[in-house]
Design a protein around this motif. Structure first.
Motif, PDB file in Angstrom:
ATOM      1  N   ILE A   1       4.783  -5.382 -23.777  1.00  0.00           N
ATOM      2  CA  ILE A   1       5.991  -4.874 -24.420  1.00  0.00           C
ATOM      3  C   ILE A   1       6.054  -5.322 -25.880  1.00  0.00           C
ATOM      4  CG2 ILE A   1       8.517  -5.076 -24.449  1.00  0.00           C
ATOM      5  CD1 ILE A   1       8.502  -5.018 -21.443  1.00  0.00           C
TER       6      ILE A   1
ATOM      7  N   ASN B   1       6.332 -10.730 -21.803  1.00  0.00           N
ATOM      8  CA  ASN B   1       5.527  -9.556 -21.497  1.00  0.00           C
ATOM      9  C   ASN B   1       4.806  -9.136 -22.778  1.00  0.00           C
ATOM     10  OD1 ASN B   1       4.586  -6.884 -21.038  1.00  0.00           O
ATOM     11  ND2 ASN B   1       6.061  -6.670 -19.364  1.00  0.00           N
TER      12      ASN B   1
ATOM     13  N   LYS C   1       3.796  -3.145 -27.882  1.00  0.00           N
ATOM     14  CA  LYS C   1       4.404  -1.825 -28.104  1.00  0.00           C
ATOM     15  C   LYS C   1       5.466  -1.903 -29.197  1.00  0.00           C
ATOM     16  CE  LYS C   1       3.662  -0.300 -23.332  1.00  0.00           C
ATOM     17  NZ  LYS C   1       4.336  -0.052 -22.015  1.00  0.00           N
TER      18      LYS C   1
ATOM     19  N   TYR D   1       9.709   4.656 -26.809  1.00  0.00           N
ATOM     20  CA  TYR D   1      10.099   5.231 -25.509  1.00  0.00           C
ATOM     21  C   TYR D   1       9.422   4.508 -24.372  1.00  0.00           C
ATOM     22  CZ  TYR D   1      10.979   8.720 -21.884  1.00  0.00           C
ATOM     23  OH  TYR D   1      11.388   9.351 -20.729  1.00  0.00           O
ATOM     24  N   ALA D   2       8.207   3.994 -24.614  1.00  0.00           N
ATOM     25  CA  ALA D   2       7.435   3.340 -23.547  1.00  0.00           C
ATOM     26  C   ALA D   2       7.940   1.923 -23.246  1.00  0.00           C
ATOM     27  CB  ALA D   2       5.968   3.286 -23.933  1.00  0.00           C
ATOM     28  N   ILE D   3       8.795   1.393 -24.096  1.00  0.00           N
ATOM     29  CA  ILE D   3       9.311   0.036 -23.885  1.00  0.00           C
ATOM     30  C   ILE D   3      10.390   0.065 -22.802  1.00  0.00           C
ATOM     31  CG2 ILE D   3      10.610  -1.875 -24.935  1.00  0.00           C
ATOM     32  CD1 ILE D   3       9.278  -1.148 -27.595  1.00  0.00           C
ATOM     33  N   LYS D   4      10.211  -0.756 -21.798  1.00  0.00           N
ATOM     34  CA  LYS D   4      11.172  -0.846 -20.696  1.00  0.00           C
ATOM     35  C   LYS D   4      11.946  -2.158 -20.815  1.00  0.00           C
ATOM     36  CE  LYS D   4       9.392   2.917 -18.973  1.00  0.00           C
ATOM     37  NZ  LYS D   4      10.111   4.212 -19.089  1.00  0.00           N
ATOM     38  N   LEU D   5      13.254  -2.022 -21.022  1.00  0.00           N
ATOM     39  CA  LEU D   5      14.095  -3.211 -21.165  1.00  0.00           C
ATOM     40  C   LEU D   5      14.565  -3.718 -19.808  1.00  0.00           C
ATOM     41  CD1 LEU D   5      16.223  -2.115 -24.264  1.00  0.00           C
ATOM     42  CD2 LEU D   5      14.243  -3.617 -24.214  1.00  0.00           C
TER      43      LEU D   5
ATOM     44  N   LYS E   1      18.564   0.897 -27.146  1.00  0.00           N
ATOM     45  CA  LYS E   1      17.341   1.690 -27.149  1.00  0.00           C
ATOM     46  C   LYS E   1      17.654   3.155 -27.432  1.00  0.00           C
ATOM     47  CE  LYS E   1      13.338   3.085 -24.418  1.00  0.00           C
ATOM     48  NZ  LYS E   1      12.594   2.953 -23.144  1.00  0.00           N
ATOM     49  N   LYS E   2      18.697   3.681 -26.801  1.00  0.00           N
ATOM     50  CA  LYS E   2      19.075   5.072 -27.049  1.00  0.00           C
ATOM     51  C   LYS E   2      19.511   5.274 -28.494  1.00  0.00           C
ATOM     52  CE  LYS E   2      20.446   6.145 -22.283  1.00  0.00           C
ATOM     53  NZ  LYS E   2      21.570   6.520 -21.384  1.00  0.00           N
TER      54      LYS E   2
END
Length: 392
Positions: free
Chosen positions: A216, A213, A219, A388-392, A284-285
């Motif tokens: 991603i 992707n 980003k 924050y915009a990155i979706k794992l 991520k958190k």
């Protein structure tokens, strides 16, 4: 001495050497140029742009060595490591004693970065190919980190002892550092072949081909560029901090390296705890939390007194290990085992240094050090948006 123990001594020596040079370049030279050989931020910034650009060879060399099906023989790896180690010391000596000749300084500083990059990539390759268990790999990584930490501490001890105030004392500091590096290089010759040859480059592992992707990855590159916003004060912090410390101490050049050693120890403590506990948290958190904390404290710290400034920065150091481990884990997941993607992301951190370190010098001619440090914190906080915009 067992072969693995012998090789771990080599890894220790290599990172000791690299980190000692890093401290001399990024901590001591800014003070030297501020006090002894004053040049404009524009000229020095142009030197850094040129020299830091050599760092871009690292991801290219890494990609070349990790090409699918490519095997590098141990004898070649050892030769490259020795040549890189010798080249690192020679180029260090050539630029550290030619600081008044900016073209010479720029070229040999860049070549120094190049040799260190080759050394780093080769060691990574040796560890991957010639460590037969995860336990040995972890021990190898431990000795690398330990070497870097001791190299940084020893450099600051030299500074504490010499406390350079004039050209003679600065040259003493440079001579001591150069001789220390010369004594380290012979250790590289004891590197031995373990007999293990594993071609375990991720691309060669049979797996379902998943199209990366690119959005991603973009980003993540944007995040990495901004989160390393601290590069903007890399050549500003030391002269600014010593000037501020002079207002509370008659020996600012004794106090400053002491504080730096404390920070190094805090980094090591953080890394140890992160290695044990970071896996319990969502990466991520964990990144969001550590970046938010670091960005907020970096923004606030320069607005306080110098003592509280270092207290707040020490809090950041205690979270640095968690940040690093979560960052590497996220980069490895997003790269999906593809060396090219991982190196593209890693290149964003190099680009951040190439762009922001000279920019900080340019700005230091017209604005205060406090504002430049604050700006670094703001860049870190802005990095939360692409993260924050990155979706794992």
């Amino acid at each position: 001495m067992r072969i693995h123990n012998q090789n771990q001594l080599v890894f220790f020596a290599a990172y000791f050497l690299a980190q000692m040079i890093y401290i001399y370049i990024n901590a001591f030279l800014p003070i030297y140029f501020n006090e002894i050989f004053s040049i404009s931020g524009l000229d020095l910034g142009l030197v850094l742009y040129t020299s830091y650009s050599f760092m871009l060879a690292k991801p290219l060399f890494s990609i070349y060595l990790n090409k699918e099906g490519k095997e590098t023989h141990f004898s070649t790896q050892k030769k490259v490591l020795i040549i890189a180690g010798v080249g690192t010391v020679i180029t260090f000596a050539l630029f550290i004693f030619n600081l008044s000749f900016l073209i010479v300084f720029s070229v040999f500083l860049g070549l120094n970065f190049l040799f260190i990059a080759f050394m780093d990539v080769i060691i990574d390759k040796i560890i991957i190919q010639r460590s037969n268990t995860d336990n040995i790999r972890k021990k190898n990584a431990f000795f690398m980190q330990l070497g870097g930490m001791i190299g940084a501490i020893v450099s600051n001890i030299y500074f504490f002892i010499v406390r350079p105030t004039n050209l003679t004392s600065w040259n003493t500091l440079f001579v001591v550092g150069t001789l220390s590096l010369v004594c380290i290089v012979p250790v590289f010759f004891i590197l031995k072949d373990t007999g293990i040859t594993q071609n375990i480059t991720p691309e060669s592992i049979t797996r379902e081909q998943v199209k990366p992707n690119h959005g991603i990855i973009a980003k993540m590159c944007f995040f990495l560029f901004l989160v390393y916003g601290i590069n903007i004060y890399e050549w500003v912090l030391e002269p600014w901090a010593i000037e501020k410390l002079a207002s509370i101490s008659t020996e600012p050049k004794g106090l400053f390296p002491t504080i730096m050693i404390i920070f190094i120890i805090l980094d090591a403590i953080s890394l140890v705890f992160a290695g044990k506990y970071a896996k319990r948290f969502d990466k991520k958190k964990l990144l969001l939390f550590t970046v938010l904390l670091s960005g907020a404290l970096t923004t606030i710290a320069p607005l306080t007194g110098i003592i509280l400034f270092f207290v707040l920065i020490s809090i950041i150091q205690l979270t640095s290990g968690f940040f690093l481990i979560a960052l590497l884990a996220m980069m490895m997941e997003l790269s999906e085992g593809k060396v090219l993607l991982f190196q593209v992301m890693a290149s964003a951190t190099i680009l951040s240094k190439i762009v922001l370190a000279p920019l900080g010098l340019f700005l230091f001619n017209s604005i205060s050090g406090e504002f430049i440090v604050l700006l670094a914190g703001v860049l870190e906080l802005f990095s939360l948006l692409p993260l924050y915009a990155i979706k794992l």
